[in-house]
Write a protein that holds these residues in place. Sequence first.
Motif, short mmCIF file in Angstrom:
data_model
loop_
_atom_site.label_atom_id
_atom_site.label_comp_id
_atom_site.label_asym_id
_atom_site.label_seq_id
_atom_site.Cartn_x
_atom_site.Cartn_y
_atom_site.Cartn_z
N SER A 365 -60.04 2.20 1.76
CA SER A 365 -58.66 2.49 1.53
C SER A 365 -58.63 4.29 2.15
CB SER A 365 -58.01 3.12 0.61
OG SER A 365 -56.34 4.03 0.95
N GLN A 366 -58.31 4.57 3.13
CA GLN A 366 -59.27 6.18 3.67
C GLN A 366 -57.35 7.31 3.54
OE1 GLN A 366 -59.14 6.51 7.95
NE2 GLN A 366 -60.22 4.29 7.82
N ALA A 367 -56.53 6.70 2.21
CA ALA A 367 -55.64 7.37 1.99
C ALA A 367 -56.15 8.49 0.77
CB ALA A 367 -54.19 6.51 1.47
N VAL A 368 -55.32 9.83 0.73
CA VAL A 368 -56.12 10.76 -0.14
C VAL A 368 -55.00 10.03 -1.30
CG1 VAL A 368 -57.07 12.12 1.83
CG2 VAL A 368 -54.37 11.97 1.13
N GLU A 369 -55.16 11.11 -2.67
CA GLU A 369 -54.10 10.43 -3.63
C GLU A 369 -52.59 11.15 -3.56
OE1 GLU A 369 -53.63 12.70 -8.43
OE2 GLU A 369 -55.64 12.16 -6.83
N GLN A 370 -51.75 10.23 -2.96
CA GLN A 370 -50.25 10.70 -2.76
C GLN A 370 -49.61 11.51 -3.98
OE1 GLN A 370 -49.02 9.62 0.43
NE2 GLN A 370 -50.46 9.29 0.26
N HIS A 371 -48.93 12.00 -3.70
CA HIS A 371 -48.50 13.37 -4.76
C HIS A 371 -46.81 12.47 -4.60
CE1 HIS A 371 -50.94 16.56 -4.40
NE2 HIS A 371 -51.19 16.29 -3.02
N THR A 372 -45.84 12.65 -6.32
CA THR A 372 -44.46 12.24 -6.37
C THR A 372 -43.90 13.38 -6.05
OG1 THR A 372 -45.78 10.30 -7.35
CG2 THR A 372 -43.52 10.93 -8.10
N TRP A 373 -43.00 12.94 -5.29
CA TRP A 373 -42.81 14.22 -4.66
C TRP A 373 -40.94 14.32 -5.96
CZ3 TRP A 373 -42.90 18.86 -1.13
CH2 TRP A 373 -43.87 18.30 -0.54
N HIS A 374 -40.41 15.61 -6.19
CA HIS A 374 -39.15 15.51 -6.94
C HIS A 374 -38.19 16.02 -5.49
CE1 HIS A 374 -40.82 13.79 -10.46
NE2 HIS A 374 -41.82 15.24 -10.37
N ARG A 375 -36.81 16.40 -6.19
CA ARG A 375 -35.48 16.92 -5.53
C ARG A 375 -34.85 17.36 -6.08
NH1 ARG A 375 -37.52 13.23 -1.77
NH2 ARG A 375 -38.30 13.74 0.30
N VAL A 376 -34.24 18.67 -6.32
CA VAL A 376 -33.19 19.23 -7.06
C VAL A 376 -31.85 19.95 -5.76
CG1 VAL A 376 -32.22 20.71 -8.81
CG2 VAL A 376 -34.80 19.43 -8.93
N ALA A 377 -31.37 19.12 -5.89
CA ALA A 377 -30.18 19.68 -5.10
C ALA A 377 -29.02 21.15 -5.90
CB ALA A 377 -28.32 19.08 -4.40
N PHE A 378 -28.75 22.44 -5.55
CA PHE A 378 -28.56 23.32 -6.14
C PHE A 378 -27.01 23.55 -5.23
CE2 PHE A 378 -32.71 24.02 -6.82
CZ PHE A 378 -32.35 24.45 -8.90
N HIS A 379 -25.82 23.95 -6.07
CA HIS A 379 -24.96 24.75 -5.54
C HIS A 379 -24.78 25.78 -4.69
CE1 HIS A 379 -21.06 26.35 -4.51
NE2 HIS A 379 -20.32 24.68 -5.16
N PRO A 380 -24.14 25.60 -3.54
CA PRO A 380 -25.18 27.23 -2.45
C PRO A 380 -24.61 28.66 -3.74
CG PRO A 380 -23.42 25.38 -1.33
CD PRO A 380 -23.12 24.67 -3.02
N SER A 381 -23.32 28.47 -3.86
CA SER A 381 -23.53 30.01 -4.87
C SER A 381 -24.62 29.92 -5.64
CB SER A 381 -21.83 30.01 -5.47
OG SER A 381 -21.84 28.75 -6.40
N ARG A 382 -25.67 29.32 -6.34
CA ARG A 382 -26.54 29.30 -7.34
C ARG A 382 -28.14 29.88 -6.13
NH1 ARG A 382 -25.27 27.94 -12.43
NH2 ARG A 382 -24.02 26.35 -12.75
N VAL A 383 -27.80 30.02 -5.06
CA VAL A 383 -29.03 29.75 -4.39
C VAL A 383 -28.81 31.24 -2.80
CG1 VAL A 383 -30.42 28.32 -4.74
CG2 VAL A 383 -29.12 27.70 -2.84
N PRO A 427 -44.02 19.19 -5.10
CA PRO A 427 -44.33 17.88 -5.96
C PRO A 427 -44.90 17.85 -7.39
CG PRO A 427 -45.57 19.67 -5.10
CD PRO A 427 -44.10 19.73 -4.27
N ALA A 428 -45.15 16.90 -7.71
CA ALA A 428 -45.16 16.15 -10.08
C ALA A 428 -45.98 17.49 -9.60
CB ALA A 428 -45.69 15.16 -9.90
N ASP A 429 -47.18 18.45 -9.31
CA ASP A 429 -47.67 19.03 -9.62
C ASP A 429 -47.29 21.05 -9.44
OD1 ASP A 429 -48.84 18.22 -7.17
OD2 ASP A 429 -50.60 18.53 -7.10
N TRP A 430 -46.39 20.56 -9.14
CA TRP A 430 -46.04 22.14 -8.35
C TRP A 430 -46.07 23.23 -9.79
CZ3 TRP A 430 -45.97 23.90 -3.81
CH2 TRP A 430 -45.50 24.99 -3.26
#
Length: 493
Positions: A365-383, A427-430
């Motif tokens: 395989s030529q693929a590099v180690e894949q990162h696991t990504w996370h997503r968190v949604a915030f209410h617009p008034s908090r950011v 990503p998970a290691d962020w």
Amino acid sequence: MGQYGITYACGHHETVQLYGKSFQREARARWLETTECGSCWRAHRDRQRSEDAERDAAANRAAGLPELQGSPPQITWAETIRASMLGSLAQLRARLAQAPSAADGEEPQPGPAQHLQYADIAHTAVTGITSTRWFIDHRDLTARDLIQRAEQGALRPRTEQQRTLGFDPYGLNHLTFPADDVVAGSPDERYVRLRLTRSRWEGCTALLPRSMVEQEPDGALTARIGGGWTIKVDDGARTGAVSAEQFHQDRAQPLSRPAERYYWGPPPYEDGARGEFDVPEADVTQTTTKNGTPVATVRLVCSRWEGLHFTHPPHLLRRHRPGHVTVLFPRHWHFRVLGGRQVIRVPAQQMHQDRTNPQSQPGPSQAVEQHTWHRVAFHPSRVRRGTSNWCLTLPPGSPWPHAVIHHPQKMVSAEDDTPDHITWSFPADWVFRARTPDGCDIATVSAEEFQAATSPWARTAPAPGTYTRQPPPLTPLDNVAVPAELLDDAPEP
């Protein structure tokens, strides 16, 4: 120009129009009187052709040649053409046989010997042709032209299999199709579509010219197929070309039972044209981007780009045959191969060659180690949005109350100008950095800690006063002189 009364040598008299100078017209009129009229000349020509045809036909029958197939006028003409062809081949063969051979010690010259061999092949092939149409269409071929066709393989004697099945490669072949095999005609009524059952192309349909098809009283169709034709066989999405001999053999000797459904493979790549190739269905997944756009991801297995993948628009995918997905691509298309340390732009021709001729087994395989990504949604008034990043202030009760966390703008997505929520991706290691309100202390926050701290309230709006900071307590001041007027309860105006 003038009109002259001409009495021909046959005794018929006609008035003809002649052109030119006077002496030229008079000379032309005197010459016409020595010839036959047009009607007599044509009758004489037809009698001569008939006599030559009868003589040639008798000679052909005496030589054991097969009877020609066609209308009487065609047969009369073709008998003469066949006799002329065979005679010229015999004369050329005699000259080739008398060619001098190589002297002792000299290299043999294969040219005359090979020509003599192909002359015999051409002679045998011509003697076996029964189609008058072939002789009429090829009446201008010389003996050398026939030998050249034999060298190229375009003129061959009928094989034993062709004789057994009754297939004529140079004439018309008749095939009968049951009424149940008739699907429909083309919209312009130029073709008839026939269903192929118990066939090597099981489940496909064939197109035949309507002018070469006759319908029987019971609904069956009798088709006349030329030996040199190419039949179009359609599997519903792709069309393949089948030689007339293959098609005739398939229909003359159908299978004992229906076979598996047949599908044509992808067509060869053509530069500057639209193309397609097939990939296993297990290698294709339907996903959506972080903006909600649907996209298909195609993994590359047994490939020169092993382990990598490319994304493709779903509207350019098609389900053609079971277990496979057809990837369509426009002209001058480039695939963006992802999963490595950098994006690779692959031209459509290279990707087509890789997918139509995959390797026998997966490679490294030529693929590099894949990162696991996370997503968190915030209410617009908090950011809130900055120039190049977004800011989030953590509420009281979190491990870092009132701390401010910055996140790169390219990792934040909003659906529109007034979104219901704003999504932070990481990503998970962020590792986040939380800055305290006074700006003096900076704490590091892992992705897991960030999720745990924000998940209870991320999508909700803050309660009123949540972010109101209590002022620090005031220290009482001693030994402060207060003017007496300030101590009066009701000072005079």
